[in-house]
Write a protein that holds these residues in place. Structure first.
Motif, short mmCIF file in Angstrom:
data_model
loop_
_atom_site.label_atom_id
_atom_site.label_comp_id
_atom_site.label_asym_id
_atom_site.label_seq_id
_atom_site.Cartn_x
_atom_site.Cartn_y
_atom_site.Cartn_z
N TYR A 19 32.86 37.42 47.59
CA TYR A 19 32.47 38.33 48.38
C TYR A 19 33.25 39.62 48.68
N LEU A 20 34.52 39.18 49.35
CA LEU A 20 34.90 40.44 49.70
C LEU A 20 35.24 41.74 48.55
N PHE A 21 35.92 40.85 47.23
CA PHE A 21 36.09 41.81 46.57
C PHE A 21 34.79 42.90 45.66
N LEU A 22 33.69 41.98 45.46
CA LEU A 22 32.57 42.05 44.81
C LEU A 22 30.87 42.30 45.53
N GLN A 23 31.70 42.99 47.46
CA GLN A 23 29.91 43.04 48.02
C GLN A 23 29.36 44.22 47.66
N ARG A 24 30.15 44.83 47.50
CA ARG A 24 29.44 46.73 46.77
C ARG A 24 28.54 46.41 46.26
N HIS A 25 28.79 45.46 45.10
CA HIS A 25 28.07 45.19 43.96
C HIS A 25 27.01 44.34 43.87
N ILE A 26 26.84 43.28 44.92
CA ILE A 26 25.88 42.07 45.16
C ILE A 26 24.93 43.06 45.95
N VAL A 27 25.49 43.81 47.33
CA VAL A 27 24.24 44.80 48.04
C VAL A 27 23.60 45.29 47.01
N ASN A 28 24.88 45.97 46.36
CA ASN A 28 23.50 47.11 45.25
C ASN A 28 22.62 46.95 44.48
#
Lengths: 371, 278
Positions: B261-270
């Motif tokens: 989540y920390l590293f990829l949260q932006r991609h997940i939300v996007n």
């Protein structure tokens, strides 16, 4: 190096979507090296027709031939046709170089050969500096050139273009129009080009095929379709402002045949007799001349508005129930509310059948000698 | 003052501060149990029932105890295998199904899709027994394959990828067809590279779901604690729970998920925001 055979023939090509016939038995013969423009309003079936030629859409009936080969059931990738799309359809994840080289990779070319060919095409289209960029980093005109490059790189049998200039601004469109025409002349390639823009059609085409409601209305050179429109639809679609069309009657007068309507009497220059018949009278705005005071006949009209187009003026008038436009060099010398008499030479008058809308031509009855 | 706010929608300072305080409290409410988990795991064994907010003195005894009683590293590895294979399998099957439903026309397409979506409405409890019986017949009980295989088809994955593919420019697919690619070639050279962010986000979500799964592995792996979520139950007994090692193992089980989540949260939300906005 161009391939030899790229004649495209359509034989009664038809496409139905449920009960709607999008393309209705269109037959066309596009000669090798020809620039054929499919022209018509939105929804007339021109893009559907192009997609059937490309193989992206299966026809309901009819055949498509490339050269002598029937390609109706051949998948797009084996048709030897390249297509340029309205949205350019560039692969967003690939650089310009890889976009242009994409068709060659799909055909199993070696890396070295692809690099060489892409460089050659990029140089021809002035894209060499942009080869490492992604599509999102390009302007509209540059994207359009990349799309063209991707089509060119294959040396295809023919090019299909689906409104490739419609996303460009006016200035860029004029420049790119000239570039595509020059490219066509240089390559001598067969091009089938879809547009709804009559200026593109008139300036680029060697022949224009006009479509309306899926039917082919007329095929001819730009001069033919403009000077001798085959139907009311063609007459109305080509020209800006559109051809003046007036519901009239052809009747015999002392000076020969004339077209008559309320406030309209224009001699047709035919010294003959014929029974009265209803027609649609057509005359282009630039073929109307303002007659001097005291002239007889013509169109008696009242000026309602005058538009300034820079080098020219267009006067919008009313003659009885009909609206009539006159176009000429500025100044026309007309003002709102002026009463004018407009005339036109008989060879500039067009007559269409009132029911079918098809063009009428005068043919003297054959002389029969009694036996 | 928010210069970009529409006219008439610039709230007062007090109103906006109130909103921030409310959100802050809600955030604390969400984070507190996780904080308490790590705080407990870091207390000395005799202090696990302490209610002080700060664990002091800090101790790693609970972690050492957990490692000694269980093969925590082995469990983490097994869980990672299950999560990765399950996510990759679901992605592959979801991608192929979504591509078929979105980019192709075939007879009964709509009813088949609705039927497919309808399987989402069938609760897990209704299918677990038939699945369990089938695994028994196939000899896959007590194996990691038995945990992975029945989860390979994800309706969520198909739905999400289909939505993305429906908004995928059709002209790109047509262009690739004209450029000489087959349907299979188009999938791998055009669709997958373009959908990479979405696939990554969905893959992470599926992997996290598989990582956190307890019930199904507990059914299939009844005689072993091969995955970390099952390992936790070894610290729970009829005579009471061994809270220190339990919290330490749970804390370790959470770490990979937090890292993702920390590293990829932006991609997940996007990816999830975009799936709703064509």
């Amino acid at each position: 190096m161009r391939k030899a055979v790229s004649r495209i023939r359509l034989q009664r090509l038809t496409r139905r979507f449920g009960s709607v016939t999008a393309v209705d038995a269109v037959s066309l013969d596009v000669a090798d090296g020809e620039f054929l423009v499919l022209l018509g309003p939105s929804g007339c079936g021109k893009s559907t027709l192009l997609r059937m030629i490309a193989g992206l859409l299966a026809p309901t009936e009819g055949r498509v031939l490339l050269g002598d080969a029937d390609i109706t059931d051949v998948p797009p990738r084996r048709r030897d046709l390249a297509m340029v799309f309205q949205s350019y359809a560039l692969y967003p994840h690939l650089s310009v170089a890889r976009n242009i080289g994409f068709p060659l990779r799909a055909r199993g070319w070696s890396r070295a050969a692809i690099r060489e060919k892409v460089a050659e095409v990029a140089a021809a289209l002035d894209l060499t500096e942009l080869l490492d960029r992604r599509p999102r980093e390009l302007s509209g005109g540059q994207r359009q050139r990349v799309a063209l490059g991707r089509a060119l790189v294959r040396d295809p049998g023919a090019f299909l273009m689906d409104e490739p200039l419609s996303n460009l601004d006016a200035a860029l469109r004029a420049g790119t129009r000239a570039e595509i025409s020059a490219l066509h002349k240089r390559l001598g390639a067969t091009v089938v080009y879809v547009t709804h823009d009559q200026v593109e059609a008139m300036t680029m085409a060697t022949r224009i095929a006009l479509l309306d409601k899926g039917r082919l209305e007329q095929v001819g050179t730009p001069a033919e379709v403009y000077d001798e429109p085959a139907s009311v639809f063609v007459a109305r679609f080509l020209g800006s402002p559109a051809m003046n069309l007036i519901d009239a009657t052809v009747a015999a007068t002392a000076a020969g045949l004339a077209a008559r309507a309320r406030e309209v009497e224009l001699p047709l220059g035919i010294d003959a007799e014929t029974p009265e018949r209803p027609v649609v009278l057509g005359v282009r705005p630039e073929h109307l001349a303002i007659a001097g005071q005291g002239a007889e006949g013509g169109i008696r009209a009242v000026v309602e508005a005058v538009e300034n187009l820079g080098s020219e003026e267009v006067a919008h008038c009313r003659a009885g129930e009909a609206r009539v436009s006159v176009r000429g060099p500025r100044p026309l010398g007309l003002r709102d509310g002026d009463r004018v008499r407009l005339t036109a030479r008989p060879e500039h008058l067009h007559l269409f059948d009132a029911d079918s809308g098809r063009r009428l031509a005068w043919r003297p009855a054959p002389v029969t000698t009694p036996a | 003052m928010d210069e970009t706010a529409p006219v008439g929608e610039r709230g007062g300072i007090a109103r906006r501060a109130g909103g921030h305080i409310m959100l802050g409290l809600l955030g604390l409410l969400c984070v507190f149990p996780i904080y308490w988990l790590y705080a407990t795991s870091l207390r000395a064994p005799q202090d696990v029932y302490e209610l002080s907010v700060l664990p002091w003195p800090l101790s790693l005894d609970s972690y050492a105890d957990a490692m000694a009683k269980n093969d925590v590293a082995g469990m983490l590895l097994n869980t990672a295998i299950v999560a990765v294979l399950s996510a990759l399998g679901q992605l592959l099957i979801g991608l192929l199904a979504a591509y078929a439903f979105a980019a192709w026309r075939f007879p009964l397409q709509r009813p088949l899709y609705l039927l497919f979506v309808g399987t989402w409405l069938v609760p897990f409890q209704a299918t677990m027994l038939p699945n369990y019986a089938l695994l028994g017949q196939l000899g896959l009980l007590e194996t990691l394959a038995g945990v992975i295989i029945p989860t390979l088809c994800s309706t969520l994955g198909v739905l999400l990828l289909r939505e993305h593919l429906m908004s995928f420019p059709k002209e790109l697919l047509d262009a690739a067809r004209m450029d000489g690619r087959s349907a299979w070639g188009i999938l791998w050279t055009v669709v997958v590279p373009t959908l990479r962010p979405v696939l990554a986000a969905l893959g992470i979500l599926l992997a996290i779901t598989a990582w956190n799964e307890y019930f199904w592995p507990a059914m299939v792996l009844q005689r072993s604690n091969a995955v970390i979520q099952l390992g936790l139950r070894s610290f729970m007994g009829t005579e009471g729970n061994d809270w220190g090692p339990l919290m330490a193992t749970a804390g370790l089980a959470c770490l990979p998920v937090f890292a993702l989540y920390l590293f990829l949260q932006r991609h997940i939300v996007n990816a999830f925001v975009r799936s709703g906005l064509k």
